[in-house]
Scaffold this motif. Structure first.
Motif, PDB file in Angstrom:
ATOM      1  N   THR A   9      11.162  -8.451  25.462  1.00 59.01           N
ATOM      2  CA  THR A   9      11.273  -6.583  25.122  1.00 59.01           C
ATOM      3  C   THR A   9      10.458  -5.778  25.746  1.00 59.01           C
ATOM      4  OG1 THR A   9      12.783  -8.224  23.173  1.00 59.01           O
ATOM      5  CG2 THR A   9      11.980  -6.112  22.911  1.00 59.01           C
ATOM      6  N   HIS A  10       9.069  -6.500  25.638  1.00 57.20           N
ATOM      7  CA  HIS A  10       7.763  -5.537  26.315  1.00 57.20           C
ATOM      8  C   HIS A  10       8.420  -4.888  27.138  1.00 57.20           C
ATOM      9  CE1 HIS A  10       5.725  -5.445  22.012  1.00 57.20           C
ATOM     10  NE2 HIS A  10       5.789  -6.606  22.169  1.00 57.20           N
ATOM     11  N   ILE A  11       8.775  -6.351  28.293  1.00 54.64           N
ATOM     12  CA  ILE A  11       9.126  -5.627  29.394  1.00 54.64           C
ATOM     13  C   ILE A  11       9.872  -4.941  29.904  1.00 54.64           C
ATOM     14  CG2 ILE A  11       9.381  -6.418  31.814  1.00 54.64           C
ATOM     15  CD1 ILE A  11       8.670  -9.253  30.834  1.00 54.64           C
ATOM     16  N   PHE A  12      11.271  -4.915  29.030  1.00 53.87           N
ATOM     17  CA  PHE A  12      12.142  -3.909  29.130  1.00 53.87           C
ATOM     18  C   PHE A  12      12.519  -2.734  28.144  1.00 53.87           C
ATOM     19  CE2 PHE A  12      15.199  -8.599  28.140  1.00 53.87           C
ATOM     20  CZ  PHE A  12      15.636  -8.240  29.877  1.00 53.87           C
ATOM     21  N   ILE A  13      11.351  -2.349  28.131  1.00 49.82           N
ATOM     22  CA  ILE A  13      11.098  -1.422  26.362  1.00 49.82           C
ATOM     23  C   ILE A  13       9.535  -0.608  28.118  1.00 49.82           C
ATOM     24  CG2 ILE A  13       9.317   0.009  24.965  1.00 49.82           C
ATOM     25  CD1 ILE A  13      10.509  -2.165  23.387  1.00 49.82           C
ATOM     26  N   ILE A  14       8.984  -1.506  28.792  1.00 55.37           N
ATOM     27  CA  ILE A  14       7.981  -0.919  29.415  1.00 55.37           C
ATOM     28  C   ILE A  14       9.677  -0.235  31.025  1.00 55.37           C
ATOM     29  CG2 ILE A  14       6.039  -0.932  31.677  1.00 55.37           C
ATOM     30  CD1 ILE A  14       5.537  -2.766  29.299  1.00 55.37           C
ATOM     31  N   MET A  15      10.345  -1.389  31.375  1.00 56.84           N
ATOM     32  CA  MET A  15      10.703  -0.605  32.689  1.00 56.84           C
ATOM     33  C   MET A  15      12.117   0.571  32.221  1.00 56.84           C
ATOM     34  SD  MET A  15      10.957  -4.336  34.420  1.00 56.84           S
ATOM     35  CE  MET A  15      11.508  -3.899  36.287  1.00 56.84           C
ATOM     36  N   PHE A  16      12.444   0.812  30.961  1.00 55.56           N
ATOM     37  CA  PHE A  16      13.276   1.691  30.901  1.00 55.56           C
ATOM     38  C   PHE A  16      12.303   2.678  30.815  1.00 55.56           C
ATOM     39  CE2 PHE A  16      14.551   4.125  27.998  1.00 55.56           C
ATOM     40  CZ  PHE A  16      15.863   4.477  28.375  1.00 55.56           C
ATOM     41  N   PHE A  17      11.344   3.009  29.800  1.00 52.02           N
ATOM     42  CA  PHE A  17      10.472   4.261  29.713  1.00 52.02           C
ATOM     43  C   PHE A  17       9.661   3.987  30.871  1.00 52.02           C
ATOM     44  CE2 PHE A  17      10.850   3.453  24.954  1.00 52.02           C
ATOM     45  CZ  PHE A  17      11.252   4.332  24.603  1.00 52.02           C
ATOM     46  N   GLY A 140      17.903   1.225  33.519  1.00 52.25           N
ATOM     47  CA  GLY A 140      17.558   1.429  34.322  1.00 52.25           C
ATOM     48  C   GLY A 140      18.702   2.371  34.454  1.00 52.25           C
ATOM     49  N   THR A 141      20.191   2.072  34.638  1.00 54.51           N
ATOM     50  CA  THR A 141      20.891   3.046  34.630  1.00 54.51           C
ATOM     51  C   THR A 141      21.380   3.620  33.413  1.00 54.51           C
ATOM     52  OG1 THR A 141      22.340   0.895  35.447  1.00 54.51           O
ATOM     53  CG2 THR A 141      23.488   3.162  34.658  1.00 54.51           C
ATOM     54  N   ILE A 142      20.545   3.964  32.509  1.00 52.69           N
ATOM     55  CA  ILE A 142      20.992   4.589  31.016  1.00 52.69           C
ATOM     56  C   ILE A 142      19.967   5.456  31.482  1.00 52.69           C
ATOM     57  CG2 ILE A 142      19.810   4.975  28.727  1.00 52.69           C
ATOM     58  CD1 ILE A 142      21.550   2.665  28.319  1.00 52.69           C
ATOM     59  N   ALA A 143      18.324   5.084  31.695  1.00 53.19           N
ATOM     60  CA  ALA A 143      17.662   6.326  32.191  1.00 53.19           C
ATOM     61  C   ALA A 143      17.665   6.768  33.110  1.00 53.19           C
ATOM     62  CB  ALA A 143      16.100   5.698  32.644  1.00 53.19           C
ATOM     63  N   SER A 144      17.941   6.217  34.125  1.00 53.32           N
ATOM     64  CA  SER A 144      18.913   7.324  35.761  1.00 53.32           C
ATOM     65  C   SER A 144      19.907   8.618  35.132  1.00 53.32           C
ATOM     66  CB  SER A 144      19.459   6.604  36.579  1.00 53.32           C
ATOM     67  OG  SER A 144      20.591   6.179  36.370  1.00 53.32           O
ATOM     68  N   ILE A 145      20.544   8.576  34.507  1.00 48.74           N
ATOM     69  CA  ILE A 145      21.844   9.231  33.321  1.00 48.74           C
ATOM     70  C   ILE A 145      20.641  10.371  32.612  1.00 48.74           C
ATOM     71  CG2 ILE A 145      23.629   9.444  32.502  1.00 48.74           C
ATOM     72  CD1 ILE A 145      24.608   6.644  33.389  1.00 48.74           C
ATOM     73  N   ILE A 146      20.002  10.254  32.176  1.00 47.49           N
ATOM     74  CA  ILE A 146      19.613  10.761  30.935  1.00 47.49           C
ATOM     75  C   ILE A 146      18.420  11.198  31.590  1.00 47.49           C
ATOM     76  CG2 ILE A 146      18.121  10.439  28.498  1.00 47.49           C
ATOM     77  CD1 ILE A 146      19.726   8.000  27.994  1.00 47.49           C
ATOM     78  N   ALA A 147      17.669  11.572  32.767  1.00 47.16           N
ATOM     79  CA  ALA A 147      16.251  11.893  32.802  1.00 47.16           C
ATOM     80  C   ALA A 147      16.794  12.913  33.817  1.00 47.16           C
ATOM     81  CB  ALA A 147      15.573  10.720  33.664  1.00 47.16           C
ATOM     82  N   PHE A 248      28.283  11.893  40.143  1.00 51.43           N
ATOM     83  CA  PHE A 248      27.292  11.794  40.468  1.00 51.43           C
ATOM     84  C   PHE A 248      26.707  10.664  38.446  1.00 51.43           C
ATOM     85  CE2 PHE A 248      24.308  13.262  43.028  1.00 51.43           C
ATOM     86  CZ  PHE A 248      24.833  12.101  44.245  1.00 51.43           C
ATOM     87  N   SER A 249      27.695  11.207  37.992  1.00 53.54           N
ATOM     88  CA  SER A 249      27.384  10.186  36.000  1.00 53.54           C
ATOM     89  C   SER A 249      28.479   8.851  36.805  1.00 53.54           C
ATOM     90  CB  SER A 249      28.090  11.303  35.491  1.00 53.54           C
ATOM     91  OG  SER A 249      29.129  12.171  35.223  1.00 53.54           O
ATOM     92  N   PHE A 250      29.981   9.352  37.361  1.00 49.84           N
ATOM     93  CA  PHE A 250      31.234   8.462  37.552  1.00 49.84           C
ATOM     94  C   PHE A 250      30.807   7.218  38.106  1.00 49.84           C
ATOM     95  CE2 PHE A 250      33.781  12.330  37.137  1.00 49.84           C
ATOM     96  CZ  PHE A 250      34.761  11.465  36.170  1.00 49.84           C
ATOM     97  N   PHE A 251      29.274   7.333  39.081  1.00 54.81           N
ATOM     98  CA  PHE A 251      28.659   6.269  39.137  1.00 54.81           C
ATOM     99  C   PHE A 251      27.795   4.893  38.598  1.00 54.81           C
ATOM    100  CE2 PHE A 251      25.743   4.249  42.218  1.00 54.81           C
ATOM    101  CZ  PHE A 251      25.803   3.516  43.068  1.00 54.81           C
ATOM    102  N   GLY A 252      26.958   6.213  38.008  1.00 52.17           N
ATOM    103  CA  GLY A 252      26.463   5.885  37.289  1.00 52.17           C
ATOM    104  C   GLY A 252      27.216   4.799  35.940  1.00 52.17           C
ATOM    105  N   VAL A 253      28.417   5.392  35.147  1.00 51.94           N
ATOM    106  CA  VAL A 253      29.281   5.151  34.733  1.00 51.94           C
ATOM    107  C   VAL A 253      29.662   3.702  34.928  1.00 51.94           C
ATOM    108  CG1 VAL A 253      31.444   5.385  33.173  1.00 51.94           C
ATOM    109  CG2 VAL A 253      29.832   7.079  33.059  1.00 51.94           C
ATOM    110  N   GLY A 254      30.143   3.813  36.033  1.00 56.41           N
ATOM    111  CA  GLY A 254      30.515   2.700  37.338  1.00 56.41           C
ATOM    112  C   GLY A 254      29.905   1.536  36.866  1.00 56.41           C
ATOM    113  N   THR A 255      28.386   1.425  37.508  1.00 56.32           N
ATOM    114  CA  THR A 255      27.521   1.075  37.157  1.00 56.32           C
ATOM    115  C   THR A 255      27.290   0.404  35.961  1.00 56.32           C
ATOM    116  OG1 THR A 255      26.474   2.255  39.356  1.00 56.32           O
ATOM    117  CG2 THR A 255      24.826   0.253  37.950  1.00 56.32           C
ATOM    118  N   PHE A 256      27.242   1.020  34.797  1.00 52.43           N
ATOM    119  CA  PHE A 256      26.901   0.437  33.580  1.00 52.43           C
ATOM    120  C   PHE A 256      28.271  -0.287  32.762  1.00 52.43           C
ATOM    121  CE2 PHE A 256      27.150   0.609  28.546  1.00 52.43           C
ATOM    122  CZ  PHE A 256      25.960   0.902  28.666  1.00 52.43           C
ATOM    123  N   PHE A 257      29.442  -0.177  33.151  1.00 52.82           N
ATOM    124  CA  PHE A 257      30.513  -1.271  33.348  1.00 52.82           C
ATOM    125  C   PHE A 257      30.457  -2.509  33.400  1.00 52.82           C
ATOM    126  CE2 PHE A 257      35.403  -2.752  33.940  1.00 52.82           C
ATOM    127  CZ  PHE A 257      35.395  -2.342  32.354  1.00 52.82           C
TER     128      PHE A 257
END
Length: 390
Positions: A9-17, A140-147, A248-257
């Protein structure tokens, strides 16, 4: 078991942020560079040189990660990158920004192979491996949408230089968190004293990895064309930059799905790669001929992209022992960089003569043909061995 889950979980947190913070600069880099006097050509060079130094670092990272461990090559690049981002805020001209961009690309080249190799050590089988990589991809996809939204708001509210201060300080804080929380997972394996670490030649000559690297190049070439070409298409059709962001958000939503479909990891990663690459090529064919709406096709491209990315990492770990993960992920990252660099370069040259989507389609289909032939050939060899085995 619980301890391993907490460490993962720590690895996931670090890579997300880390992904979130570094992606904040996406909407502000070009205007900041222009403010410092960079021409459009120089801005393109800045983007390319970062990819080139990243590619160089990827090749150096593999052997070092395998030899000295993963934690140091996660922690140090984050801290160095944070310092370099603060230096971005202090840059006085475009030349210094170019140098900082190159150094940053080189430092971050060590991070991804080490992080993926560490994450792969927390899986007991291929299915767990795929799930871990999919979760990482979702974050990573969530981060790329929000950032980009955060970056745009910060750039408007406090200015470009102050935004780079925030990015740099945030990365340094993430680096300190990494020092405290990441634990190097050691595999207790009896090793022959005469055993030698895998060389780059052995990694590259691995038949399964050849398929993975070829697919990875085609994937990132297609992705690079989409990133380069969609904004131009929007401008040519008289659409605003806000609409480009929505596309580009459509691309991100497809990836997330697709990344959310955890059941798909029950299938062979090679089969997922072939299916995903075929889907991307088919979507490109429809895009070339304008047979369906652009938002839907970008959603489809994102969907197949999301199928392929975790399969790529899983295929690497299935094909090679733990001792070679660093080298294998280093080569894979270099292949990704090569795909992005070549797509940007070729697209810029040929877009007035032939559709870049058509070239991307050809490259994808050529890769599919080679992969299919190699699979048939390996199948024929295995059948032949069975026939003559007594």
């Amino acid at each position: 078991m619980r301890k391993a889950a907490i460490e993962k979980t720590h690895i996931f947190i670090i890579m997300f942020f880390m992904s979130l913070v570094m992606s904040i600069q996406a909407p502000i880099f070009a205007p900041y560079a222009a403010k410092l006097g960079a021409s459009s050509v120089l801005i393109g060079m800045m983007l390319s040189i970062a990819s080139f130094t990243n590619l160089t670092g990827n090749l150096l990272a593999g052997p070092l990660v395998d030899r000295f461990g993963k934690k140091v090559f996660i922690t140090v690049p984050i801290l160095v990158s944070g310092t370099l981002f603060i230096a971005h805020a202090l840059a006085s001209n475009s030349t210094s920004l170019l140098i900082l961009r190159a150094l940053n690309g080189f430092s971050l080249a060590f991070l991804i192979p080490a992080a993926l190799a560490l994450l792969s050590s927390y899986a007991k089988n291929s299915q767990q491996q795929g799930k871990n990589m999919a979760i990482n991809g979702i974050l990573g996809t969530i981060a790329s949408i929000i950032a980009p939204l955060i970056g745009g708001l910060l750039g408007t509210a406090i200015g470009y230089a102050n935004t780079y201060y925030i990015i740099g300080i945030s990365l340094i804080l993430i680096g300190f968190y990494t020092v405290k929380t990441i634990i190097e997972k050691e595999n207790i394996i009896s090793v022959d004293a005469q055993a030698k670490p895998l060389s780059f030649i052995q990694v590259i000559q691995n038949p399964l990895l050849k398929v993975v690297f070829l697919t990875g190049f085609a994937l990132m070439y297609i992705h690079g064309v989409i990133i380069y070409e969609v904004p131009y298409l929007a401008v040519e059709q008289g659409l605003s930059t806000a609409v480009t962001g929505v596309l580009f958000s459509f691309f991100g939503v497809g990836t997330f799905f697709s990344l959310s479909l955890f059941f798909i990891h029950r299938f062979s990663p090679i089969k997922r790669l072939i299916f995903g690459l075929f889907g991307m090529c088919f979507s490109l064919f429809l895009l070339i001929n304008s047979l369906l709406a652009l938002p839907f096709l970008l959603f489809c491209l994102g969907f197949f992209f999301g199928i392929m990315m975790p399969a790529m990492a899983t295929a690497v770990t299935d094909a090679i022992s733990n001792e070679g993960h660093g080298r294998a992920f280093g080569v894979m990252s270099a292949v990704y960089s090569a795909g992005m660099i070549s797509s940007s370069f070729i697209t810029g040259i040929i877009r007035d003569v032939v559709s870049p989507y058509f070239i991307a389609f050809l490259i994808g289909m050529i890769a599919l043909t080679i992969i299919g032939y190699s699979r048939l050939q390996s199948g024929a060899i295995s059948i032949s061995k069975k026939q003559y085995h007594y």
